[in-house]
Design an enzyme around this catalytic site. Sequence first.
Site, mmCIF file in Angstrom:
data_model
loop_
_atom_site.group_PDB
_atom_site.id
_atom_site.type_symbol
_atom_site.label_atom_id
_atom_site.label_comp_id
_atom_site.label_asym_id
_atom_site.label_seq_id
_atom_site.Cartn_x
_atom_site.Cartn_y
_atom_site.Cartn_z
ATOM 1 N N HIS A 156 0.681 -1.270 0.153
ATOM 2 C CA HIS A 156 -0.058 -0.100 -0.172
ATOM 3 C C HIS A 156 0.656 1.714 0.142
ATOM 4 C CE1 HIS A 156 -4.152 -2.179 0.907
ATOM 5 N NE2 HIS A 156 -3.486 -2.392 1.027
ATOM 6 N N ASP A 363 2.976 9.636 -0.451
ATOM 7 C CA ASP A 363 2.461 8.520 0.135
ATOM 8 C C ASP A 363 2.416 7.454 -1.536
ATOM 9 O OD1 ASP A 363 0.149 7.905 1.352
ATOM 10 O OD2 ASP A 363 -0.509 10.027 1.375
HETATM 11 P P1 ADP Z 1 -3.297 5.990 5.392
HETATM 12 O O1 ADP Z 1 -3.723 4.759 4.760
HETATM 13 O O2 ADP Z 1 -1.580 6.552 4.847
HETATM 14 O O3 ADP Z 1 -3.425 6.648 6.263
HETATM 15 P P2 ADP Z 1 -5.450 7.104 3.305
HETATM 16 O O4 ADP Z 1 -5.140 8.454 2.903
HETATM 17 O O5 ADP Z 1 -4.673 6.177 1.730
HETATM 18 O O6 ADP Z 1 -4.042 7.712 4.385
HETATM 19 O O7 ADP Z 1 -5.907 6.731 3.987
HETATM 20 C C1 ADP Z 1 -6.229 7.569 5.336
HETATM 21 C C2 ADP Z 1 -7.707 7.199 5.507
HETATM 22 O O8 ADP Z 1 -8.288 7.393 6.126
HETATM 23 C C3 ADP Z 1 -8.712 7.527 4.378
HETATM 24 O O9 ADP Z 1 -10.101 6.775 4.412
HETATM 25 C C4 ADP Z 1 -9.424 9.144 5.394
HETATM 26 O O10 ADP Z 1 -11.038 8.847 5.084
HETATM 27 C C5 ADP Z 1 -9.477 8.275 6.584
HETATM 28 N N1 ADP Z 1 -9.116 9.269 7.270
HETATM 29 C C6 ADP Z 1 -8.350 9.923 7.279
HETATM 30 N N2 ADP Z 1 -8.349 10.833 8.935
HETATM 31 C C7 ADP Z 1 -9.954 10.353 9.587
HETATM 32 C C8 ADP Z 1 -10.130 10.701 10.634
HETATM 33 N N3 ADP Z 1 -9.585 11.652 11.125
HETATM 34 N N4 ADP Z 1 -11.542 10.365 11.130
HETATM 35 C C9 ADP Z 1 -11.436 9.190 10.526
HETATM 36 N N5 ADP Z 1 -11.370 8.784 9.143
HETATM 37 C C10 ADP Z 1 -9.706 9.231 8.601
HETATM 38 O O1 F6P Z 2 -1.160 2.422 4.224
HETATM 39 C C1 F6P Z 2 -0.707 2.197 5.457
HETATM 40 C C2 F6P Z 2 -0.947 1.625 6.504
HETATM 41 O O2 F6P Z 2 0.227 1.237 7.448
HETATM 42 C C3 F6P Z 2 -1.913 0.930 6.584
HETATM 43 O O3 F6P Z 2 -1.191 -0.499 6.674
HETATM 44 C C4 F6P Z 2 -2.408 1.433 7.458
HETATM 45 O O4 F6P Z 2 -4.039 0.872 7.302
HETATM 46 C C5 F6P Z 2 -2.379 2.745 7.576
HETATM 47 O O5 F6P Z 2 -1.672 2.863 7.290
HETATM 48 C C6 F6P Z 2 -2.700 3.295 9.567
HETATM 49 O O6 F6P Z 2 -1.326 2.350 10.303
HETATM 50 P P1 F6P Z 2 -1.297 1.769 11.039
HETATM 51 O O7 F6P Z 2 -2.355 -0.059 10.377
HETATM 52 O O8 F6P Z 2 -0.203 1.986 11.903
HETATM 53 O O9 F6P Z 2 -2.565 2.781 12.322
#
Ligand code: ADP
Ligand code: F6P
Length: 465
Positions: A156, A363
């Site tokens: 991912h 990212d």
């Molecule tokens: P990562 O996987 O690195 O966290 P992404 O942007 O790909 O980054 O995915 C983040 C996910 O977490 C998205 O579906 C987003 O809506 C969710 N998310 C991020 N911040 C919040 C928050 N404050 N409350 C609920 N969901 C969140």
């Molecule tokens: O997108 C990368 C990732 O490590 C996912 O595997 C996971 O959903 C997200 O970031 C949040 O990280 P963690 O599982 O360490 O809270």
Amino acid sequence: MAQLVVVSNRVAVPDKAASQRAGGLEVAVNAAFKDRSGIWFGWSGKITAHTRITTQKAHDNITYITLDLSREDHKEYYNGFANRVLWPILHYRVDLAEFSQRDLSGYLRVNNHFADELHKVLGPDDIVWVHDYHLMPLAKALRERGHANHIGFFLHIPCPPPEMLTALPHHDLLVPSLCDYDLVGFQTGDDAFNFSRYLARECGLHNRDFNFMVDGRTMRVGVFPVGIETEAFARLARDSERMPLVRKVLVSLAGRALIIGVDRLDYSKGMLHRLAAFEAFLKTHSQWRGKVTYLQIAPKSRAEIPEYADIAAGIGAAAGRINGAYGEAEWTPIRYVNRAYSRATLAGLYRAARVGLVTPLRDGMNLVAKEYVAAQDPDDPGVLILSQFAGAAHECQEALLVNPYDPDSVAAAIGQALAMPLAERRARHKAMFDVLARHDIQAWADRFLADLQREPELLGRVGRL
Ligand code: ADP
Ligand code: F6P
């Protein structure tokens, strides 16, 4: 009968808190189980003193099998090797990597423990799909236990070039172990190309159309940009506009334009650079002072890790300083909150925002960017400002693409977004929405699983889902 077995560090066992957890992987895996049944296997999220209790819970078509981690395992495998070594290096931050032999041992130990537990439940026809950097050597561990199943892996997060991957201590043990998978999927062509270059340079493995011959079998590399539930998210956003919390936020803005940022509190998300850009915007676009509010939602993440604590402190201090310098008694430029919200609330807030500010330094994909686009009112959409270093930039070409390291150009993009004429906003939004609707999360899961089962020489040996 063939079933799908998904393995990931986090498992979204249905409960009250599930809709408010931040992280892209859980939503993606749920999509893989739409119209399929099977097992979702991984960490329970619990840390126990010594024992590792296994819990099974069936819900609809999924059996959730989760393991608790001992304190030591959590420290070495999750906080240590996965998040203080692999995470920074794979995000091009070699400078932040803190390697220890002990953490590597913990990482391998937990992977072996996962394999031991999976060994007890895995049928010969099961299709296994492993997710993310926590579990790179899992296929190797399963093969050692005699499993010849189709096993796929999806990363991912980004895969850096070999010049950087080789800075990973013991990379020669870990990275080539990915060859024990049948299919290794990446978010972008750049990631897949970087991995292929590593295999050529470090292992002497060459490919034809991303097919590698490894010890007499074929290992394939593929590009599968992860998507979102585009149409469903658009509907959710439409319905959420009327939610009390979203209304309250809108009322509190008193007609000011809303700029929104939503990120896990992680140094890869570039929030410090983004604050500097917003400050530059306030400095150079004085006509917007008092007329715009930047809401940064940043739930805490991996808070026990020093680099995360440092970035949290830095962001809090920067937001406070900018508010002090530019705020008025009746206007606060930045609203900074560390909590998670329900998906419905997030969808409503995205829709209310005239600008989505998504500027990670690096990212894998960034689903927030896609969610922001999906949530917009097509008749009066907001503008996405997106880092050129997010995987999502490949599909969101009509966003205002920026270099997050250059605060002045991000500030200029904010000014451009706020002033953008309706016709241009509509055209940009429509182009992006159409792409995201075609390449949604269902298409992603279906394509990966179809590819995983397509290997000609193995067809007929195992069942199909
Ligand atoms: P990562 O996987 O690195 O966290 P992404 O942007 O790909 O980054 O995915 C983040 C996910 O977490 C998205 O579906 C987003 O809506 C969710 N998310 C991020 N911040 C919040 C928050 N404050 N409350 C609920 N969901 C969140
Ligand atoms: O997108 C990368 C990732 O490590 C996912 O595997 C996971 O959903 C997200 O970031 C949040 O990280 P963690 O599982 O360490 O809270």
